[in-house]
Design a protein around this motif. Structure first.
Motif, PDB file in Angstrom:
ATOM      1  N   LEU A 124     -35.517  26.617  -6.012  1.00 20.79           N
ATOM      2  CA  LEU A 124     -36.221  26.101  -5.288  1.00 20.79           C
ATOM      3  C   LEU A 124     -37.940  27.428  -5.267  1.00 20.79           C
ATOM      4  O   LEU A 124     -37.637  27.722  -4.551  1.00 20.79           O
ATOM      5  N   LEU A 125     -39.015  26.492  -5.504  1.00 24.89           N
ATOM      6  CA  LEU A 125     -40.334  27.568  -5.545  1.00 24.89           C
ATOM      7  C   LEU A 125     -40.891  27.526  -4.168  1.00 24.89           C
ATOM      8  O   LEU A 125     -41.022  26.015  -3.358  1.00 24.89           O
ATOM      9  N   GLY A 126     -41.487  28.285  -4.531  1.00 28.14           N
ATOM     10  CA  GLY A 126     -42.627  28.139  -3.015  1.00 28.14           C
ATOM     11  C   GLY A 126     -43.720  27.417  -2.504  1.00 28.14           C
ATOM     12  O   GLY A 126     -43.426  27.020  -1.515  1.00 28.14           O
ATOM     13  N   ASP A 127     -44.106  26.237  -3.665  1.00 28.92           N
ATOM     14  CA  ASP A 127     -44.810  25.237  -3.702  1.00 28.92           C
ATOM     15  C   ASP A 127     -44.221  24.051  -2.999  1.00 28.92           C
ATOM     16  O   ASP A 127     -44.315  23.054  -2.743  1.00 28.92           O
ATOM     17  N   GLY A 128     -42.458  23.674  -3.120  1.00 29.19           N
ATOM     18  CA  GLY A 128     -41.729  22.500  -2.949  1.00 29.19           C
ATOM     19  C   GLY A 128     -41.088  22.347  -3.997  1.00 29.19           C
ATOM     20  O   GLY A 128     -39.804  21.850  -3.554  1.00 29.19           O
ATOM     21  N   GLN A 129     -41.678  22.612  -5.384  1.00 28.38           N
ATOM     22  CA  GLN A 129     -41.192  21.699  -6.812  1.00 28.38           C
ATOM     23  C   GLN A 129     -38.905  22.418  -6.399  1.00 28.38           C
ATOM     24  O   GLN A 129     -39.349  23.831  -5.352  1.00 28.38           O
ATOM     25  N   VAL A 130     -38.739  21.732  -7.030  1.00 30.50           N
ATOM     26  CA  VAL A 130     -37.221  22.311  -7.385  1.00 30.50           C
ATOM     27  C   VAL A 130     -36.410  21.798  -8.487  1.00 30.50           C
ATOM     28  O   VAL A 130     -36.794  20.466  -9.224  1.00 30.50           O
ATOM     29  N   ILE A 131     -36.085  23.144  -9.080  1.00 31.78           N
ATOM     30  CA  ILE A 131     -35.462  22.962 -10.496  1.00 31.78           C
ATOM     31  C   ILE A 131     -34.381  22.737 -10.645  1.00 31.78           C
ATOM     32  O   ILE A 131     -33.768  23.687  -9.786  1.00 31.78           O
ATOM     33  N   ILE A 132     -33.704  22.413 -11.375  1.00 36.10           N
ATOM     34  CA  ILE A 132     -31.848  21.620 -11.088  1.00 36.10           C
ATOM     35  C   ILE A 132     -31.751  22.331 -12.411  1.00 36.10           C
ATOM     36  O   ILE A 132     -32.033  21.987 -13.172  1.00 36.10           O
ATOM     37  N   GLY A 133     -30.757  23.251 -12.523  1.00 30.37           N
ATOM     38  CA  GLY A 133     -30.165  24.335 -13.037  1.00 30.37           C
ATOM     39  C   GLY A 133     -29.336  24.356 -13.129  1.00 30.37           C
ATOM     40  O   GLY A 133     -27.714  22.965 -13.203  1.00 30.37           O
ATOM     41  N   ALA A 134     -28.045  25.362 -13.734  1.00 26.71           N
ATOM     42  CA  ALA A 134     -26.779  24.899 -13.553  1.00 26.71           C
ATOM     43  C   ALA A 134     -26.723  26.383 -14.279  1.00 26.71           C
ATOM     44  O   ALA A 134     -27.019  27.774 -14.372  1.00 26.71           O
TER      45      ALA A 134
ATOM     46  N   ARG B  61     -38.795  25.834 -17.416  1.00 30.70           N
ATOM     47  CA  ARG B  61     -39.313  26.673 -18.073  1.00 30.70           C
ATOM     48  C   ARG B  61     -40.819  26.674 -17.603  1.00 30.70           C
ATOM     49  O   ARG B  61     -41.591  27.390 -17.035  1.00 30.70           O
ATOM     50  N   LYS B  62     -41.457  25.713 -18.199  1.00 32.57           N
ATOM     51  CA  LYS B  62     -42.337  25.172 -17.971  1.00 32.57           C
ATOM     52  C   LYS B  62     -42.964  25.592 -16.833  1.00 32.57           C
ATOM     53  O   LYS B  62     -44.444  25.946 -16.350  1.00 32.57           O
ATOM     54  N   THR B  63     -42.478  24.767 -15.945  1.00 35.29           N
ATOM     55  CA  THR B  63     -42.701  24.933 -14.818  1.00 35.29           C
ATOM     56  C   THR B  63     -42.628  25.295 -13.588  1.00 35.29           C
ATOM     57  O   THR B  63     -43.879  25.931 -13.547  1.00 35.29           O
ATOM     58  N   ILE B  64     -41.748  26.736 -14.098  1.00 35.59           N
ATOM     59  CA  ILE B  64     -41.516  27.809 -13.228  1.00 35.59           C
ATOM     60  C   ILE B  64     -43.200  28.442 -13.618  1.00 35.59           C
ATOM     61  O   ILE B  64     -44.071  29.469 -13.169  1.00 35.59           O
ATOM     62  N   LEU B  65     -43.605  28.857 -15.225  1.00 37.29           N
ATOM     63  CA  LEU B  65     -44.626  29.405 -15.385  1.00 37.29           C
ATOM     64  C   LEU B  65     -45.920  28.670 -15.532  1.00 37.29           C
ATOM     65  O   LEU B  65     -46.742  29.320 -14.734  1.00 37.29           O
ATOM     66  N   ASN B  66     -45.791  27.936 -14.768  1.00 35.97           N
ATOM     67  CA  ASN B  66     -47.332  26.479 -14.397  1.00 35.97           C
ATOM     68  C   ASN B  66     -47.592  27.170 -13.244  1.00 35.97           C
ATOM     69  O   ASN B  66     -48.411  27.748 -12.646  1.00 35.97           O
ATOM     70  N   TYR B  67     -46.563  27.325 -12.482  1.00 29.94           N
ATOM     71  CA  TYR B  67     -46.416  27.620 -10.625  1.00 29.94           C
ATOM     72  C   TYR B  67     -47.157  29.013 -10.813  1.00 29.94           C
ATOM     73  O   TYR B  67     -47.865  29.629 -10.336  1.00 29.94           O
ATOM     74  N   ILE B  68     -46.450  29.890 -11.516  1.00 31.39           N
ATOM     75  CA  ILE B  68     -46.653  31.864 -11.166  1.00 31.39           C
ATOM     76  C   ILE B  68     -48.044  32.160 -11.998  1.00 31.39           C
ATOM     77  O   ILE B  68     -48.738  32.770 -11.079  1.00 31.39           O
ATOM     78  N   ASN B  69     -48.767  30.861 -13.060  1.00 33.39           N
ATOM     79  CA  ASN B  69     -49.509  31.800 -13.434  1.00 33.39           C
ATOM     80  C   ASN B  69     -50.737  30.578 -11.717  1.00 33.39           C
ATOM     81  O   ASN B  69     -51.906  30.753 -12.569  1.00 33.39           O
ATOM     82  N   SER B  70     -50.383  29.483 -11.058  1.00 32.49           N
ATOM     83  CA  SER B  70     -52.105  29.149 -10.286  1.00 32.49           C
ATOM     84  C   SER B  70     -51.286  29.485  -9.295  1.00 32.49           C
ATOM     85  O   SER B  70     -52.348  29.393  -8.380  1.00 32.49           O
ATOM     86  N   THR B  71     -51.016  30.573  -8.980  1.00 30.19           N
ATOM     87  CA  THR B  71     -50.783  31.625  -7.346  1.00 30.19           C
ATOM     88  C   THR B  71     -50.896  33.139  -7.245  1.00 30.19           C
ATOM     89  O   THR B  71     -50.418  33.812  -8.865  1.00 30.19           O
ATOM     90  N   LYS B  72     -51.040  33.941  -7.009  1.00 32.76           N
ATOM     91  CA  LYS B  72     -51.013  35.382  -6.913  1.00 32.76           C
ATOM     92  C   LYS B  72     -49.724  35.672  -6.358  1.00 32.76           C
ATOM     93  O   LYS B  72     -49.462  36.979  -6.279  1.00 32.76           O
TER      94      LYS B  72
ATOM     95  N   THR C 231     -43.333  32.792  -5.213  1.00 37.02           N
ATOM     96  CA  THR C 231     -41.990  32.935  -4.644  1.00 37.02           C
ATOM     97  C   THR C 231     -40.740  31.947  -4.907  1.00 37.02           C
ATOM     98  O   THR C 231     -41.631  30.487  -5.190  1.00 37.02           O
ATOM     99  N   ALA C 232     -39.299  32.206  -4.588  1.00 35.18           N
ATOM    100  CA  ALA C 232     -38.764  31.027  -5.154  1.00 35.18           C
ATOM    101  C   ALA C 232     -37.674  31.574  -4.187  1.00 35.18           C
ATOM    102  O   ALA C 232     -36.813  33.075  -3.967  1.00 35.18           O
TER     103      ALA C 232
END
Length: 405
Positions: A202-212, A298-309, A312-313
């Motif tokens: 669960l990313l700080g901007d509300g996005q959810v990534i399904i893993g295992a 992975r791409k979603t997380i990296l884009n999120y990290i690069n978009s904010t200072k 969080t997750a």
């Protein structure tokens, strides 16, 4: 393996008197372990004379044979996951188990002997036991010309005797990698099933990534988000205190990476797929807080990290999740065609359940590659597609199937 519920002989008729195979398990495998279920045991080892035993030393054999014909096991689970009643595909079938691989590998001569069920190699085409109906073999090697392939040579003798031969197609996951490609073999690819062991980012901007993940330890505090750090290399020499760390799958075994992060003060680990693994996921037995995510995640997380200072997750572990609507679909690791020797002979022949399968596992072996996981568990999650299809495809009557967990 023997003496466990999966291999009990309760309810079975006496062994047919025409059955002539031996119960010769060698060292640490007394004949008393054989019964009306496990009616034949042999070992073949021309590489290392000091390893003279049919005892399962890696877990693979126990897992495969219980998938094909294991008996009913109530309250089966892995760390409490996938809990329920488990059984093999045809639980009333009898088993003759031949081990022909050692810690040093699998010699071609032993493969032929194991398939034939005799140590008299020169009689391969005439000695196939007349009471054997099915051979299921979850092993292979690089594709090669049929007259040089020991499995293809041995399989010819079996198929000519009317034996159905099911063989694994391989785990390389790239084009032209399918193995066991001889025309007489039925090569089985691995497919996903409608059950997953879900874990979410669960990313700080509300996005959810399904893993295992197979992690069943203490969860992170609810609704508490932690700093998200992309180190790629999971360098434990850095201070990771209070952070959730994104690691590259190519940097090591996921559960071990999570342990390294925990020892460096991290609160959680995300193991991210690369291009080669793509969207495929296998739930790994994490003992420290961690999970795996696909390439898109992975791409979603990296884009999120690069978009904010202040990325969080938090991590959420949901356990067993049904249904998963991806099935039927080929697993990412299953070897692909075409057949490099005979392109006109399509291989694999079919797919069967081969990801995250619950089946028997020796109590004396860890279900994980991680040295930190030493507790005994009854099962693991590997890829037994081959035994899933061996029995149903050639059954001529009632199979008395139990529920496959």
């Amino acid at each position: 393996m023997a003496g466990k519920p999966s291999f009990a002989d309760e309810g079975l008729e006496p062994t047919p008197p025409s059955w002539k195979a031996e119960c010769d398990g060698g060292d640490n495998f007394p004949k008393t372990l054989c019964n009306k279920k496990l009616i034949g045991v042999r070992y073949f080892n021309s590489i290392n004379d000091s390893e003279s035993s049919a005892v399962d030393t890696v877990g693979h054999g126990s897992h495969m044979v219980s998938t094909a014909a294991g008996g009913l096991v109530h309250n089966a689970s892995l760390f409490g996951l996938a809990k329920g009643v488990s059984s093999g595909i045809t639980r009333k079938a009898r088993l003759a188990i031949y081990k022909f691989c050692s810690d040093e590998g699998c010699l071609g001569l032993d493969k032929i002997a194991g398939i034939d069920g005799t140590r008299k190699i020169n009689t391969i085409f005439t000695i196939i036991n007349p009471n054997i109906n099915i051979i299921s073999m979850s092993i292979g090697g690089p594709p090669e010309d049929y007259d040089l392939d020991p499995i293809a040579i041995a399989a010819l003798g079996a198929v000519e005797k009317g034996v159905f031969f099911s063989a694994a197609s391989g785990n390389d996951g790239v084009p032209k990698s399918v193995t066991n490609i001889a025309p007489g073999l039925t090569a089985i690819g691995a497919g996903v099933i409608v059950r997953s062991f879900a874990a979410d980012v669960l990313l700080g901007d509300g996005q959810v990534i399904i893993g295992a993940s197979l992690y069943t330890g203490k969860s992170l505090p609810a609704k508490t988000f932690f700093q998200l750090l992309n180190t790629s290399y999971c360098d434990p020499s850095k201070s990771l205190s209070g952070k959730i760390v994104v690691c590259d799958i190519n940097q090591g075994y996921g559960p071990d990476l999570a342990i390294a992060v925990k020892e460096a003060g991290g609160v959680g680990t995300i193991v991210a797929n690369g291009v080669e693994e793509g969207e495929g996921l296998i739930a790994e037995p994490f003992t420290a807080t961690g999970l795996s995510i696909p390439l898109s995640g992975r791409k979603t997380i990296l884009n999120y990290i690069n978009s904010t200072k202040n990325a969080t997750a938090t991590l959420r572990f949901d356990g067993t999740r049904i249904p998963v609507r991806l099935a039927p679909m080929v697993s990412f690791f299953s070897s692909r065609g075409p057949n490099v020797v005979s392109p006109s002979v399509l291989k694999p022949d079919l797919i069967a359940p081969g990801s995250n399968i619950l089946a028997a596992w020796p109590s004396y072996l860890s279900p994980s590659e991680s040295s930190s996981l030493t507790r005994d568990v009854p099962s693991s999650t590997y890829s037994p597609a081959c035994p899933h299809r061996a029995v149903p495809l050639c059954s001529k009557g009632p199979t008395e199937n139990g529920p496959q967990n």
